[in-house]
Design an enzyme around this catalytic site. Sequence first.
Site, PDB file in Angstrom:
ATOM      1  N   HIS A  18       8.917   0.393  13.523  1.00 31.10           N
ATOM      2  CA  HIS A  18       8.287   1.428  14.350  1.00 31.10           C
ATOM      3  C   HIS A  18       8.264   2.771  13.614  1.00 31.10           C
ATOM      4  O   HIS A  18       7.258   3.480  13.630  1.00 31.10           O
ATOM      5  CB  HIS A  18       9.064   1.639  15.663  1.00 31.10           C
ATOM      6  CG  HIS A  18       9.094   0.462  16.587  1.00 31.10           C
ATOM      7  ND1 HIS A  18      10.255   0.025  17.192  1.00 31.10           N
ATOM      8  CD2 HIS A  18       8.109  -0.359  17.032  1.00 31.10           C
ATOM      9  CE1 HIS A  18       9.974  -1.004  17.977  1.00 31.10           C
ATOM     10  NE2 HIS A  18       8.684  -1.273  17.893  1.00 31.10           N
ATOM     11  N   LYS A  42      10.219  -5.691  33.855  1.00 31.54           N
ATOM     12  CA  LYS A  42      10.779  -6.126  32.562  1.00 31.54           C
ATOM     13  C   LYS A  42      12.281  -5.936  32.534  1.00 31.54           C
ATOM     14  O   LYS A  42      12.806  -4.964  33.076  1.00 31.54           O
ATOM     15  CB  LYS A  42      10.156  -5.302  31.423  1.00 31.54           C
ATOM     16  CG  LYS A  42       8.860  -5.863  30.883  1.00 31.54           C
ATOM     17  CD  LYS A  42       8.577  -5.254  29.513  1.00 31.54           C
ATOM     18  CE  LYS A  42       7.310  -5.768  28.877  1.00 31.54           C
ATOM     19  NZ  LYS A  42       7.099  -5.155  27.548  1.00 31.54           N
ATOM     20  N   ARG A  91       1.640  -6.591  12.372  1.00 24.90           N
ATOM     21  CA  ARG A  91       2.472  -7.287  11.376  1.00 24.90           C
ATOM     22  C   ARG A  91       1.829  -8.543  10.850  1.00 24.90           C
ATOM     23  O   ARG A  91       2.047  -8.935   9.724  1.00 24.90           O
ATOM     24  CB  ARG A  91       3.823  -7.671  12.007  1.00 24.90           C
ATOM     25  CG  ARG A  91       4.766  -6.520  12.176  1.00 24.90           C
ATOM     26  CD  ARG A  91       5.888  -6.858  13.124  1.00 24.90           C
ATOM     27  NE  ARG A  91       5.372  -6.945  14.484  1.00 24.90           N
ATOM     28  CZ  ARG A  91       6.129  -6.965  15.567  1.00 24.90           C
ATOM     29  NH1 ARG A  91       7.434  -6.966  15.450  1.00 24.90           N
ATOM     30  NH2 ARG A  91       5.593  -7.019  16.753  1.00 24.90           N
ATOM     31  N   SER A 129      11.879  -5.921  17.458  1.00 23.20           N
ATOM     32  CA  SER A 129      12.925  -5.583  18.436  1.00 23.20           C
ATOM     33  C   SER A 129      13.515  -6.851  19.035  1.00 23.20           C
ATOM     34  O   SER A 129      14.711  -6.909  19.333  1.00 23.20           O
ATOM     35  CB  SER A 129      12.357  -4.701  19.555  1.00 23.20           C
ATOM     36  OG  SER A 129      11.961  -3.460  19.054  1.00 23.20           O
TER      37      SER A 129
HETATM   38  P1  ADP Z   1       5.713  -4.097  22.834  1.00 20.02           P
HETATM   39  O1  ADP Z   1       6.825  -4.124  23.809  1.00 20.02           O
HETATM   40  O2  ADP Z   1       4.384  -3.660  23.375  1.00 20.02           O
HETATM   41  O3  ADP Z   1       5.631  -5.317  21.925  1.00 20.02           O
HETATM   42  P2  ADP Z   1       7.082  -2.761  20.731  1.00 20.02           P
HETATM   43  O4  ADP Z   1       8.007  -1.658  21.095  1.00 20.02           O
HETATM   44  O5  ADP Z   1       7.711  -4.007  20.264  1.00 20.02           O
HETATM   45  O6  ADP Z   1       6.074  -2.914  21.901  1.00 20.02           O
HETATM   46  O7  ADP Z   1       6.099  -2.288  19.589  1.00 20.02           O
HETATM   47  C1  ADP Z   1       5.306  -1.141  19.682  1.00 20.02           C
HETATM   48  C2  ADP Z   1       4.306  -1.148  18.531  1.00 20.02           C
HETATM   49  O8  ADP Z   1       5.011  -1.216  17.301  1.00 20.02           O
HETATM   50  C3  ADP Z   1       3.360  -2.330  18.523  1.00 20.02           C
HETATM   51  O9  ADP Z   1       2.105  -1.888  18.067  1.00 20.02           O
HETATM   52  C4  ADP Z   1       3.961  -3.276  17.525  1.00 20.02           C
HETATM   53  O10 ADP Z   1       2.991  -4.117  16.930  1.00 20.02           O
HETATM   54  C5  ADP Z   1       4.488  -2.269  16.527  1.00 20.02           C
HETATM   55  N1  ADP Z   1       5.546  -2.829  15.700  1.00 20.02           N
HETATM   56  C6  ADP Z   1       6.685  -3.395  16.094  1.00 20.02           C
HETATM   57  N2  ADP Z   1       7.430  -3.790  15.036  1.00 20.02           N
HETATM   58  C7  ADP Z   1       6.712  -3.458  13.929  1.00 20.02           C
HETATM   59  C8  ADP Z   1       6.902  -3.633  12.521  1.00 20.02           C
HETATM   60  N3  ADP Z   1       7.995  -4.224  12.029  1.00 20.02           N
HETATM   61  N4  ADP Z   1       5.941  -3.165  11.687  1.00 20.02           N
HETATM   62  C9  ADP Z   1       4.826  -2.588  12.188  1.00 20.02           C
HETATM   63  N5  ADP Z   1       4.578  -2.412  13.496  1.00 20.02           N
HETATM   64  C10 ADP Z   1       5.500  -2.850  14.360  1.00 20.02           C
END
Ligand code: ADP
Length: 153
Positions: A18, A42, A91, A129
């Site tokens: 992120h 959630k 990703r 995450s």
């Molecule tokens: P959600 O709960 O909508 O999946 P996240 O908090 O996991 O949201 O992710 C928010 C954003 O960060 C999304 O666009 C996700 O694709 C991006 N993201 C998460 N991990 C990575 C990563 N390792 N590299 C690039 N983008 C990421």
Amino acid sequence: MSKIALFPGSFDPITTGHIDIITRGLDLFDKIIVGIGNNAQKNYMFPINDRIQFVKDSLKEYPQVEVMPYDGLTVDFCKTIHAHFILRGVRNAIDFEYEKSIAQMNHAVESSIETVFLITSPIYAPVSSTIVRDLIRHGADVSTFVGEGVKLK
Ligand code: ADP
């Protein structure tokens, strides 16, 4: 007019992936608002106040980054904060297909808002995450995968 982007997600917790997207996004936008989803349906590992604090502490050297919780439709929140852009990270092909539908639907609902995608830097591609939470549950050290501000009790 200053360019404001919303970076929406659960950030449960914020990862190095992120942070990579946010800091690279600062080359494109004047301000990035990290919108932390707080959906009553959630089950989060970290309560909303912890998720907010982790993001704030991890990005404290970037005054152009703000953190706000939200619920409801992402495009409605964009209007509230005057963001014309949604920033998302991609990703892999699974992310791409998922993100494509959301971006197309958001654009159908609110045509003034554009979604901008950044492809993950290769070293962060496996970081999610979901996997971090699994590691935490089993007592592993996750410090190299999460933001500096993430403090586990
Ligand atoms: P959600 O709960 O909508 O999946 P996240 O908090 O996991 O949201 O992710 C928010 C954003 O960060 C999304 O666009 C996700 O694709 C991006 N993201 C998460 N991990 C990575 C990563 N390792 N590299 C690039 N983008 C990421």
